[in-house]
Design an enzyme around this catalytic site. Structure first.
Site, PDB file in Angstrom:
ATOM      1  N   CYS A 114      44.400  40.854  51.355  1.00  0.00           N
ATOM      2  CA  CYS A 114      43.727  39.901  52.248  1.00  0.00           C
ATOM      3  C   CYS A 114      44.441  39.743  53.595  1.00  0.00           C
ATOM      4  CB  CYS A 114      43.595  38.542  51.578  1.00  0.00           C
ATOM      5  SG  CYS A 114      42.587  38.616  50.096  1.00  0.00           S
ATOM      6  N   HIS A 251      42.162  33.044  57.126  1.00  0.00           N
ATOM      7  CA  HIS A 251      41.588  33.851  56.050  1.00  0.00           C
ATOM      8  C   HIS A 251      40.653  32.956  55.235  1.00  0.00           C
ATOM      9  CE1 HIS A 251      40.939  36.464  52.768  1.00  0.00           C
ATOM     10  NE2 HIS A 251      41.741  35.840  51.920  1.00  0.00           N
ATOM     11  N   ASN A 281      35.102  35.366  49.840  1.00  0.00           N
ATOM     12  CA  ASN A 281      36.356  35.983  50.261  1.00  0.00           C
ATOM     13  C   ASN A 281      36.109  37.487  50.416  1.00  0.00           C
ATOM     14  OD1 ASN A 281      38.897  37.074  50.519  1.00  0.00           O
ATOM     15  ND2 ASN A 281      39.808  35.904  48.835  1.00  0.00           N
TER      16      ASN A 281
HETATM   17  O1  UT7 Z   1      42.449  35.897  49.131  1.00  0.00           O
HETATM   18  C1  UT7 Z   1      43.561  35.971  48.302  1.00  0.00           C
HETATM   19  C2  UT7 Z   1      44.028  34.663  47.943  1.00  0.00           C
HETATM   20  N1  UT7 Z   1      43.286  34.108  46.854  1.00  0.00           N
HETATM   21  C3  UT7 Z   1      43.100  32.819  46.868  1.00  0.00           C
HETATM   22  O2  UT7 Z   1      43.435  32.179  47.826  1.00  0.00           O
HETATM   23  C4  UT7 Z   1      42.546  32.145  45.630  1.00  0.00           C
HETATM   24  C5  UT7 Z   1      43.424  30.976  45.318  1.00  0.00           C
HETATM   25  N2  UT7 Z   1      42.973  30.178  44.196  1.00  0.00           N
HETATM   26  C6  UT7 Z   1      41.863  29.419  44.270  1.00  0.00           C
HETATM   27  O3  UT7 Z   1      41.150  29.432  45.249  1.00  0.00           O
HETATM   28  C7  UT7 Z   1      41.579  28.501  43.106  1.00  0.00           C
HETATM   29  O4  UT7 Z   1      42.702  28.434  42.262  1.00  0.00           O
HETATM   30  C8  UT7 Z   1      40.344  28.896  42.285  1.00  0.00           C
HETATM   31  C9  UT7 Z   1      39.093  28.675  43.105  1.00  0.00           C
HETATM   32  C10 UT7 Z   1      40.445  30.351  41.866  1.00  0.00           C
HETATM   33  C11 UT7 Z   1      40.242  28.021  41.039  1.00  0.00           C
HETATM   34  O5  UT7 Z   1      40.238  26.658  41.396  1.00  0.00           O
HETATM   35  P1  UT7 Z   1      41.213  25.640  40.649  1.00  0.00           P
HETATM   36  O6  UT7 Z   1      40.886  24.304  41.163  1.00  0.00           O
HETATM   37  O7  UT7 Z   1      42.612  26.140  40.812  1.00  0.00           O
HETATM   38  O8  UT7 Z   1      40.703  25.728  39.171  1.00  0.00           O
HETATM   39  P2  UT7 Z   1      41.511  26.207  37.872  1.00  0.00           P
HETATM   40  O9  UT7 Z   1      41.811  27.649  37.916  1.00  0.00           O
HETATM   41  O10 UT7 Z   1      42.611  25.237  37.648  1.00  0.00           O
HETATM   42  O11 UT7 Z   1      40.370  25.979  36.783  1.00  0.00           O
HETATM   43  C12 UT7 Z   1      39.851  24.674  36.448  1.00  0.00           C
HETATM   44  C13 UT7 Z   1      38.827  24.818  35.341  1.00  0.00           C
HETATM   45  C14 UT7 Z   1      39.315  25.658  34.172  1.00  0.00           C
HETATM   46  O12 UT7 Z   1      38.841  25.086  33.004  1.00  0.00           O
HETATM   47  P3  UT7 Z   1      39.804  24.182  32.091  1.00  0.00           P
HETATM   48  O13 UT7 Z   1      40.954  25.068  31.726  1.00  0.00           O
HETATM   49  O14 UT7 Z   1      40.191  23.035  32.961  1.00  0.00           O
HETATM   50  O15 UT7 Z   1      38.919  23.812  30.954  1.00  0.00           O
HETATM   51  C15 UT7 Z   1      38.649  26.993  34.380  1.00  0.00           C
HETATM   52  O16 UT7 Z   1      38.445  27.702  33.197  1.00  0.00           O
HETATM   53  O17 UT7 Z   1      37.659  25.495  35.838  1.00  0.00           O
HETATM   54  C16 UT7 Z   1      37.323  26.578  34.977  1.00  0.00           C
HETATM   55  N3  UT7 Z   1      36.702  27.630  35.778  1.00  0.00           N
HETATM   56  C17 UT7 Z   1      35.382  27.667  36.046  1.00  0.00           C
HETATM   57  N4  UT7 Z   1      34.370  26.857  35.718  1.00  0.00           N
HETATM   58  C18 UT7 Z   1      33.144  27.155  36.172  1.00  0.00           C
HETATM   59  C19 UT7 Z   1      37.298  28.700  36.379  1.00  0.00           C
HETATM   60  N5  UT7 Z   1      36.379  29.419  37.039  1.00  0.00           N
HETATM   61  C20 UT7 Z   1      35.192  28.803  36.861  1.00  0.00           C
HETATM   62  C21 UT7 Z   1      33.885  29.072  37.310  1.00  0.00           C
HETATM   63  N6  UT7 Z   1      32.898  28.211  36.953  1.00  0.00           N
HETATM   64  N7  UT7 Z   1      33.581  30.120  38.092  1.00  0.00           N
END
Ligand code: UT7
Length: 324
Positions: A114, A251, A281
């Site tokens: 990225c 980004h 992204n």
């Molecule tokens: O470009 C390169 C750099 N990449 C990034 O900058 C990405 C950085 N990370 C992020 O943007 C975020 O961490 C995410 C958008 C990927 C995830 O958001 P988050 O607030 O960190 O959520 P999380 O991973 O802590 O997940 C929260 C919950 C989980 O469920 P439990 O364990 O709380 O029951 C996940 O399983 O959300 C669940 N979850 C989803 N639910 C519905 C994860 N993906 C999804 C989804 N739809 N697509």
């Protein structure tokens, strides 16, 4: 007087196929509400069969050349940032060079995921200031849809395809921050984090292309600190402050990361360009795509002070300050 790499044109290309959050099947167990709330993404463009990193990159490059009032004959260097090349080799930049009908000059790819476009701009700037090239096409082009695991809701909802390009031209500056062109940059990487965001295949390891894997929460945890560190280093090198900025073009991975970074840096929300809602992204294409949107709608104008930043797999991260 000194040589400055000045932006002369900008262009972009996205596949015509749009995939909205509501287009994900129920088996994925995701929702428009979750995706919008956690990321700010509402839709992404997805390449059709036959649409590739090279074809999107070529389209963006041609638009940037038109915008600059130049032709491929005027270009002597092409730097393409991509992590989704058409082939393992030759470099997709050379493929684009051929598509543009260029038999002169030189072209190569840069792979910093990225952060690729910031690395590529910095590299082209050094080639121009070192006297190797007079005019460079710097392209960020990706087809991440081809390396996604479409059954993994934690990654497949986040990414999209597209390309953006800038034409850089050698000009003169006085060595002041009032000069047009690239003023300062700061690049970093730290392979200690390589397992947090990676593709689980490659020519030398598995002999396969592989799929993107990410520990999203771990990436998120590091993102804001890394971004603000390189931005502050860039401000300090250039001797400018956040208040002097006209535009912040970050980004586009997650609106929450963008907002938190801007807040920590003291950059007003009205100065921040957001396109993650419509593109998702697009990795190395995200910064030039956002730049081309903000130039086309009249926000970024000649003489504006613009800050770019990116962070991604590796980790790699970087920032750049330029006067448009
Ligand atoms: O470009 C390169 C750099 N990449 C990034 O900058 C990405 C950085 N990370 C992020 O943007 C975020 O961490 C995410 C958008 C990927 C995830 O958001 P988050 O607030 O960190 O959520 P999380 O991973 O802590 O997940 C929260 C919950 C989980 O469920 P439990 O364990 O709380 O029951 C996940 O399983 O959300 C669940 N979850 C989803 N639910 C519905 C994860 N993906 C999804 C989804 N739809 N697509």
């Amino acid at each position: 007087m000194m040589i400055r790499s000045i932006v002369r044109g900008v262009g972009s290309a996205v596949p015509s196929r749009i995939m909205k959050n509501s287009d994900f099947g129920s088996e994925l167990e995701t929702s428009d509400e979750w995706i919008v709330q956690r990321t700010g993404i509402r839709q992404r463009h997805i390449a059709e069969e036959g649409e590739t990193t090279a074809s999107l990159g070529e389209k963006a490059a041609r638009q940037a050349l038109d915008n600059a009032g130049l032709t491929p004959d005027d270009i002597d260097l092409i730097v393409l940032a991509t992590s989704t090349p058409n082939n393992t080799f030759p470099a997709t930049a050379v493929d684009i060079q051929n598509r543009l009908g260029m038999n002169h000059g030189y072209a190569f790819d840069i792979q910093a995921v990225c952060t690729g476009f910031v690395y590529a701009l910095n590299t082209a700037d050094l080639h121009i200031r070192g006297g190797m090239a007079k005019r460079a096409l710097v392209i960020g082009a990706e087809t991440f849809s081809r390396i996604l695991d479409w059954s993994d809701r934690t990654t497949c909802v986040l990414f999209g395809d597209g390309a953006g390009a800038l034409v850089l031209e050698a000009g003169e500056g006085a060595g002041l921050t009032s000069d047009r062109g690239i003023l300062a940059a700061s690049l970093r990487s730290d392979g200690n984090h390589k397992d947090k965001l990676f593709v689980d295949g490659g020519p030398s390891s598995t002999g396969t292309v592989g799929h993107l894997r990410m520990q999203g929460r771990e990436v998120f945890k590091h993102a804001v600190g890394m971004i603000t560190d390189v931005v502050e280093a860039t401000f300090s090198t250039a001797g400018v402050t956040a208040e002097e900025l006209d535009w912040f073009v970050p980004h586009q991975a997650n609106k929450r990361i963008i907002d938190a970074s801007a807040r920590k840096l003291g950059i007003a929300a009205e100065k921040t360009v957001i396109t993650v809602d419509r593109h998702g992204n697009t990795s190395a294409a995200s910064v030039p795509l956002a730049l081309s949107v903000a130039v086309a709608d009249g926000r970024i104008k000649r003489g504006d002070l613009v800050l770019l930043e990116a962070m991604g797999g590796g980790f790699t991260w970087g920032a750049m300050l330029l006067r448009w």
